[in-house]
Design a protein around this motif. Structure first.
Motif, short mmCIF file in Angstrom:
data_model
loop_
_atom_site.label_atom_id
_atom_site.label_comp_id
_atom_site.label_asym_id
_atom_site.label_seq_id
_atom_site.Cartn_x
_atom_site.Cartn_y
_atom_site.Cartn_z
N UNK A 51 -29.74 -98.94 27.97
CA UNK A 51 -30.05 -97.70 27.26
C UNK A 51 -28.81 -96.86 27.00
N UNK A 52 -28.74 -96.29 25.80
CA UNK A 52 -27.75 -95.26 25.50
C UNK A 52 -28.31 -93.95 26.02
N UNK A 53 -27.52 -93.21 26.76
CA UNK A 53 -28.00 -91.98 27.40
C UNK A 53 -27.22 -90.78 26.87
N UNK A 54 -27.90 -89.70 26.50
CA UNK A 54 -27.19 -88.53 25.97
C UNK A 54 -26.48 -87.75 27.06
N UNK A 55 -25.39 -87.12 26.67
CA UNK A 55 -24.70 -86.19 27.55
C UNK A 55 -25.29 -84.80 27.33
N UNK A 56 -25.20 -83.95 28.35
CA UNK A 56 -25.73 -82.60 28.25
C UNK A 56 -24.76 -81.73 27.47
N UNK A 57 -25.26 -81.09 26.43
CA UNK A 57 -24.44 -80.20 25.62
C UNK A 57 -24.85 -78.76 25.81
N UNK A 58 -23.95 -77.85 25.46
CA UNK A 58 -24.24 -76.41 25.60
C UNK A 58 -24.75 -75.81 24.30
N UNK A 59 -24.38 -76.43 23.18
CA UNK A 59 -24.80 -75.92 21.87
C UNK A 59 -25.07 -77.09 20.94
N UNK A 60 -25.99 -76.89 20.01
CA UNK A 60 -26.33 -77.94 19.05
C UNK A 60 -25.25 -78.00 17.98
N UNK A 61 -24.66 -79.17 17.73
CA UNK A 61 -23.62 -79.29 16.70
C UNK A 61 -24.21 -79.12 15.31
N UNK A 62 -23.40 -78.61 14.38
CA UNK A 62 -23.91 -78.33 13.03
C UNK A 62 -23.19 -79.13 11.96
N UNK A 63 -22.37 -80.10 12.36
CA UNK A 63 -21.62 -80.89 11.38
C UNK A 63 -22.53 -81.81 10.58
N UNK A 64 -22.07 -82.18 9.38
CA UNK A 64 -22.87 -83.01 8.47
C UNK A 64 -23.13 -84.40 9.02
N UNK A 65 -22.29 -84.84 9.98
CA UNK A 65 -22.41 -86.21 10.51
C UNK A 65 -23.43 -86.33 11.64
N UNK A 66 -24.12 -85.23 11.98
CA UNK A 66 -25.07 -85.26 13.09
C UNK A 66 -26.51 -85.34 12.60
N UNK A 67 -27.30 -86.16 13.30
CA UNK A 67 -28.76 -86.19 13.14
C UNK A 67 -29.35 -85.44 14.33
N UNK A 68 -30.45 -84.72 14.10
CA UNK A 68 -31.09 -83.92 15.16
C UNK A 68 -32.55 -84.32 15.30
#
Length: 198
Positions: free
Chosen positions: A5-22
């Motif tokens: 499994x790929x596991x996410x890291x904990x982030x403090x803020x949601x990124x807003x760049x065009x290369x991100x899917x949410x």
């Protein structure tokens, strides 16, 4: 092929760049669905085989026209409001109602897709599940700058967290900085974690 499994890291803020899917994170159990011909296995993040536990997911996988695939997703029970009900899931009393919220495909037709960027894997997942029976559904996603607004909306709806993923990156097992999760601090899942360590 062996899968991790790929596991996410904990982030403090949601990124807003065009290369991100949410994607909104459904509150459930992480699960990998592996179909090889007439055989389906449901594997948990801990490596347990839960194939017998969730028959609706198995049935949906076997009804797919593709004989060989590996899907990454979350086992969930949805309430009438469309929000996942973790208490119902955890009780084990409604296992026949559990379905898979699919968000990635790692292999189809014997081909390993993990080296492809997420955007192409999403397209493959859409093709794999198009017009398929209930039991497995695709987790919708939004792109780019809408991420922070989507997170605020998810929190106001009482959802658990948002996971943001780089659309141009391959699938890699283990913790990945290309997958970030930002948690809704008022969600019951946070309380469960705190109580477990109290």
């Amino acid at each position: 092929m062996r899968f991790e499994f790929c596991l996410p890291m904990l982030g403090k803020a949601v990124p807003a760049g065009a290369e991100w899917f949410h994607e909104v994170k459904y509150d459930g159990y992480r699960l990998r669905v592996e179909r090889d011909g007439d055989r389906v296995r449901l594997i948990t993040k801990g490596g347990y085989d839960w194939t017998r536990r969730f028959p609706w997911i198995v049935e949906a996988a076997l009804k797919n026209r593709e004989q060989h695939f590996v899907i990454d997703g979350e086992a969930v029970i949805l309430g009438v409001d469309g929000i996942s009900d973790f208490d119902a899931l955890h009780s084990g009393k409604h296992n026949t109602e559990v379905q898979l919220c699919a968000f990635d495909v790692l292999a189809t037709g014997g081909d390993d897709l993990r080296a492809l960027p997420l955007s192409m894997r999403k397209a493959n997942l859409e093709r794999l599940l198009r017009g398929r029976p209930d039991g497995i559904f695709i987790n919708p996603f939004e792109t780019g700058a809408i991420g922070p607004d989507l997170f605020r909306a998810a929190c106001s709806m009482g959802l658990e967290e948002l996971v943001s993923k780089r659309s141009d990156r391959p699938y890699r097992g283990g913790r990945s900085k290309n997958w970030l999760k930002v948690k809704n601090r008022s969600h019951p899942a946070i309380v469960r974690v705190k109580e477990a360590f109290a």
